[in-house]
Motif scaffolding. Sequence first.
Motif, PDB file in Angstrom:
ATOM      1  N   ARG A  54      -3.497   2.019  -3.361  1.00 15.33           N
ATOM      2  CA  ARG A  54      -2.793   3.438  -3.586  1.00 15.33           C
ATOM      3  C   ARG A  54      -4.011   4.455  -3.296  1.00 15.33           C
ATOM      4  O   ARG A  54      -4.952   4.694  -3.769  1.00 15.33           O
TER       5      ARG A  54
ATOM      6  N   CYS B 214       0.915  -1.185   0.093  1.00 15.92           N
ATOM      7  CA  CYS B 214      -0.062  -0.088  -0.038  1.00 15.92           C
ATOM      8  C   CYS B 214       0.783   1.370  -0.018  1.00 15.92           C
ATOM      9  O   CYS B 214       1.952   1.203   0.676  1.00 15.92           O
ATOM     10  N   ILE B 215       0.407   2.132  -0.692  1.00 17.07           N
ATOM     11  CA  ILE B 215       0.990   3.593  -0.724  1.00 17.07           C
ATOM     12  C   ILE B 215      -0.003   4.882  -0.174  1.00 17.07           C
ATOM     13  O   ILE B 215      -1.045   4.664  -1.127  1.00 17.07           O
TER      14      ILE B 215
ATOM     15  N   ASP C 207      -1.618  -3.615  -2.008  1.00 14.44           N
ATOM     16  CA  ASP C 207      -1.491  -2.972  -3.248  1.00 14.44           C
ATOM     17  C   ASP C 207      -2.441  -1.796  -3.499  1.00 14.44           C
ATOM     18  O   ASP C 207      -3.246  -1.879  -4.482  1.00 14.44           O
TER      19      ASP C 207
ATOM     20  N   ASP D  34      -7.128   1.843  -6.699  1.00  9.60           N
ATOM     21  CA  ASP D  34      -6.725   3.389  -6.608  1.00  9.60           C
ATOM     22  C   ASP D  34      -7.623   4.432  -6.508  1.00  9.60           C
ATOM     23  O   ASP D  34      -8.471   4.425  -7.420  1.00  9.60           O
TER      24      ASP D  34
ATOM     25  N   ASN E  19      -4.182   8.632  -3.120  1.00 13.27           N
ATOM     26  CA  ASN E  19      -3.402   9.891  -3.522  1.00 13.27           C
ATOM     27  C   ASN E  19      -3.680  11.051  -2.886  1.00 13.27           C
ATOM     28  O   ASN E  19      -4.766  11.161  -1.931  1.00 13.27           O
TER      29      ASN E  19
ATOM     30  N   SER F 149      -0.230   8.347  -0.287  1.00 20.22           N
ATOM     31  CA  SER F 149       0.754   9.488  -0.683  1.00 20.22           C
ATOM     32  C   SER F 149       0.100  10.627  -0.330  1.00 20.22           C
ATOM     33  O   SER F 149      -0.901  11.322  -0.984  1.00 20.22           O
TER      34      SER F 149
END
Length: 417
Positions: free
Chosen positions: A336, A319-320, A334, A353, A338, A322
Amino acid sequence: MRDTLGVLLAGGAGERLFPLTRDRAKPAVPFGGHYRIIDITLSNCINSGLRRVYILTQYKALSLNRHIREGWTGIVAQELGEFIEILPPMQRVSANWYMGTADAVYQNIYSIGAEQPKHVLILSGDHIYKMDYSKMLEHHVDSGADVTLATLPVRPDEVKRFGVVEVGKNGEVVGFLEKPTSTELRSPFNPEMVDASMGIYIFNTDVLLPALIKDSEDPDSKHDFGHNILPAILGQYKMTAYNFVDENKKETLYWRDVGTLDAYYDANMDVSSVSPMFNLYDASWPMRTRVRQYPPAKFVFGEPGRTGMAINSTISAGCIVSGAVVRNSVLSQDVRINSFSEVDSSIIFSHVDIGRHCRIKRAIIDRDVHIPEGTVIGYDQNEDRRNYFVTPSGLTVVARDYSLYESPVSPEFMRQG
């Protein structure tokens, strides 16, 4: 447990979990980040020393079969006769699909007989709990029982969701009612509660197989353990109750039937709090699953208004986050999220996403969904109902039909035929 064979029922359609079960079997629905629902019961099996398990699958089982094959078959020692094996409907004794819980076991009667177990442990693949089945087996053997039912204390106003077990003072089962509207029965273990069946049974094999054969010959039977098998043999064999012993190590017993979207959502929220009601971090009772190779989770940016952080949340590998804020949520692998987005009290499946400037609250987002920039979910139920699935309690579910693909599949195409 060497003389015991586990039979795990994992073929239910899970209609009440729609749309999460539109493309997958109910036991394959993700839980707690990187687990699947079936992992909880299978972990109980391994932790209890049960190393021979048949998994009876049926409904949209491709992802479930793959998960078992890649994540569980290597845990047991096949050269020692141990196995975790999938048994789909093979029409060996019937031309039908599985017609009920008892029929599912009956259709695999030859596979059970081939293992020659003394005891057969019947389990369900869609409950969240921790239980040592070896303690239940010890109780079964010590009491000289032919059949043992695991029971759970529930409030009297909850009985319509369960099979109610009437237990005598000596622990023997003297009555059984499948999902009554109400009951005057009370538990000898707790006089303010009612003993409910957990759907976990231990049978002596020489009792189970004849009962299944007799039930299969009854054209009026629903071929269900609760409706048919147990009432039919009550009084003919010694049937005892085993009061649930929780391995979760909390003050109150933890057992959840995640059969509805709201119940499923609540159970996931139970793992992400500061002191989780369902503890995934107990090294003495490990929870196993299929582990994918992802990099560590990452949180980036620390500017005012653009700080990547997660609070009271469970974040899986890959996971990101951001420059976004995640609160009280569960993120699978996985994912994301933003910059400038906020995710609160939500469950996000893998490969999602979420674009910039999104606001998401009290939602479940299925895998592979792309949430466009500026999307708002969970703040206006009327608006959400135009695009998504919304439960009566206001929980919003975003299924894969609503995502943006490079080559999108139109809803009209999905509805054809």
